[in-house]
Scaffold this motif. Structure first.
Motif, PDB file in Angstrom:
ATOM      1  N   HIS A  63      -3.276   2.391   3.239  1.00 13.39           N
ATOM      2  CA  HIS A  63      -2.023   2.328   3.992  1.00 13.39           C
ATOM      3  C   HIS A  63      -2.230   2.550   5.490  1.00 13.39           C
ATOM      4  N   SER A  76       0.834  -1.207   0.000  1.00 10.75           N
ATOM      5  CA  SER A  76       0.000   0.000   0.000  1.00 10.75           C
ATOM      6  C   SER A  76       0.864   1.252   0.000  1.00 10.75           C
ATOM      7  N   GLY A  77       2.018   1.180   0.686  1.00  8.37           N
ATOM      8  CA  GLY A  77       2.934   2.310   0.710  1.00  8.37           C
ATOM      9  C   GLY A  77       3.503   2.611  -0.661  1.00  8.37           C
TER      10      GLY A  77
END
Length: 436
Positions: free
Chosen positions: A128, A30-31
């Protein structure tokens, strides 16, 4: 002593990795997605960000009037002027605290309307920080995973040097070679991984809120006083003519038009990207601001260029002015760390470095899983053997205590694990007594 710490670190390193690795992998993916939201947003919402209606030019005030007519019951919260060729972004607040984003083209006509929740930047940020759940507990779990990753790095470094992985020759046993690579990669990326995690903690739910509150309450090392107690506008409209509600019609009519506020911003040398927050009641102020890490495509600026001015909404008088130079050391670290974590501090190079570090974390986690599966015995958890408490245990306990104080969620989780360890120890002793 070093052997004792190697063994106890191995056990805690094992359990920490076992429980947080799935979340760590999710956070890394997600980052990476969030890292490149500006480039993706420019493609996905190109028409909204850059498209033009082709209509004749009109004033900004006329464009805002068009928005009010088209979306009755909605109020302008912020007018943002992103970089270069971007369209002007208008943030609206509506019924039930709903939000909407309107884009005005270069001639101040409505080009597009978007739901903020559907923007790629917001989706990936939510992924995130909350794993798309919006749940505070999940957000705390994400923060907890980050804290335990710091513990994994510290214990991993200790075991790497204890086992002399850096100078150890290649083994005939495949598992040992993979363990060596896992250790070497972790050592190489230990510092950048630590910086990446620490720079993200001011953005976290629990600890981040505490850090920000501390910075606001302690102006010597934190933010200026105006960040804690915002100035208020001096509404000179007679009390007898005011409406009891905060959004007074009389007050609103006396408010400076946005076009005048834009002129004042230009007089104060504000250049794109910057934003104007609109007062929500008759005591609020117009807030001119240049900010880093806004999460808005085209609006992010360097933290060193951050600047804020509060203007009286009726007279335009400057009520408070502060910039990066006025921040205390803690506020400066917060201002720098968040865009560093998000990959926006020094452009594409920052993004690529963060991509490299995050990818390395995925490889390290992958090798850790593979090593465990290679040594795992069927039908058993195959965890490292528990260590008896001895005269060195207090040093390990002190380390956990210090980390727990600095990171409260980590400390709480350590207490839970310690209780479980004590219960398992008592169970083992009980079984041993029964077999005698």
């Amino acid at each position: 002593m070093t052997k004792y710490f190697n063994n106890i670190f191995w056990r805690w390193h094992f359990y920490a990795g076992l429980f947080i690795t799935p979340l760590l992998i999710t956070l890394s993916i997600s980052g990476i997605l969030y890292l490149f939201y500006p480039q993706v947003e420019q493609v996905v919402n190109h028409d909204a960000l850059f498209g033009q209606t082709g209509k004749p030019k009109q004033s900004l005030d006329a464009g805002l009037h068009d928005i009010e007519m088209k979306y009755p019951g909605w109020h302008v919260m912020k007018v943002s002027f992103p970089k270069a060729d971007y369209n002007i972004r208008i943030t609206l607040m509506g019924p039930d605290d709903g939000s909407k984003v309107i884009y005005l083209d270069h001639h101040n006509h409505i080009q597009a309307a978007l739901n903020p929740a559907q923007l790629f930047s917001n989706i990936t940020r939510e992924f995130h920080s909350h794993l798309l759940t919006g749940n505070t507990i999940v957000n705390y779990m994400v923060e907890l995973a980050a804290c335990w990753t710091l513990f994994l790095i510290a214990t991993g470094l200790f075991m790497t040097f204890y086992k002399k992985y850096l100078t150890q020759p290649k083994s005939k046993i495949d598992r040992k070679n993979k363990a060596k690579f896992h250790a070497l990669l972790g050592t190489v990326f230990a510092l950048p991984l630590t910086l990446l995690i620490l720079s993200g903690l001011p953005w976290s739910g629990y600890l981040g809120d505490k850090i920000y509150s501390f910075a606001v309450d302690h102006t010597v090392i934190g933010f200026p006083e105006a960040e804690k107690i915002a100035p208020v506008s001096n509404n000179e409209i007679p009390w007898a003519t005011r409406n009891e509600h905060t959004n007074s019609t009389a007050a609103h009519s006396a408010r400076l038009p946005l076009s005048r506020v834009v002129q004042l911003a230009e007089e104060e040398s504000f250049h794109r990207p910057y934003s104007i927050s609109v007062p929500m009641d008759d005591r609020g102020t117009y807030v001119l601001s240049v900010n880093s890490a806004t999460g808005v495509t085209g609006l992010d600026a360097s933290p060193f260029d951050e600047r804020t001015i509060h203007l009286d909404q009726y007279s335009g008088m400057k009520l408070a002015i502060f910039d990066f130079a006025d921040y205390g050391i803690l506020a400066k670290l917060i201002a720098i760390s968040i865009p560093l974590h998000e990959g926006q501090l020094f452009g594409v190079i920052n993004q690529l470095i963060n991509l490299l570090v995050t990818s390395a974390l995925l490889v390290i986690a992958g090798y850790g899983i593979n090593i465990y599966l290679m040594r795992k015995v069927r039908g058993s958890l195959s965890s490292p053997r528990a260590q008896r408490y001895n005269r060195y245990s207090w040093i390990f306990a002190a380390l956990l205590l210090i980390m727990g104080i600095l990171m409260p969620l980590f400390g709480l989780s350590v207490l839970v694990i310690a209780v479980i360890e004590i219960i398992l120890l008592l169970v083992r002793r009980k079984k041993k007594q029964l077999t005698i």
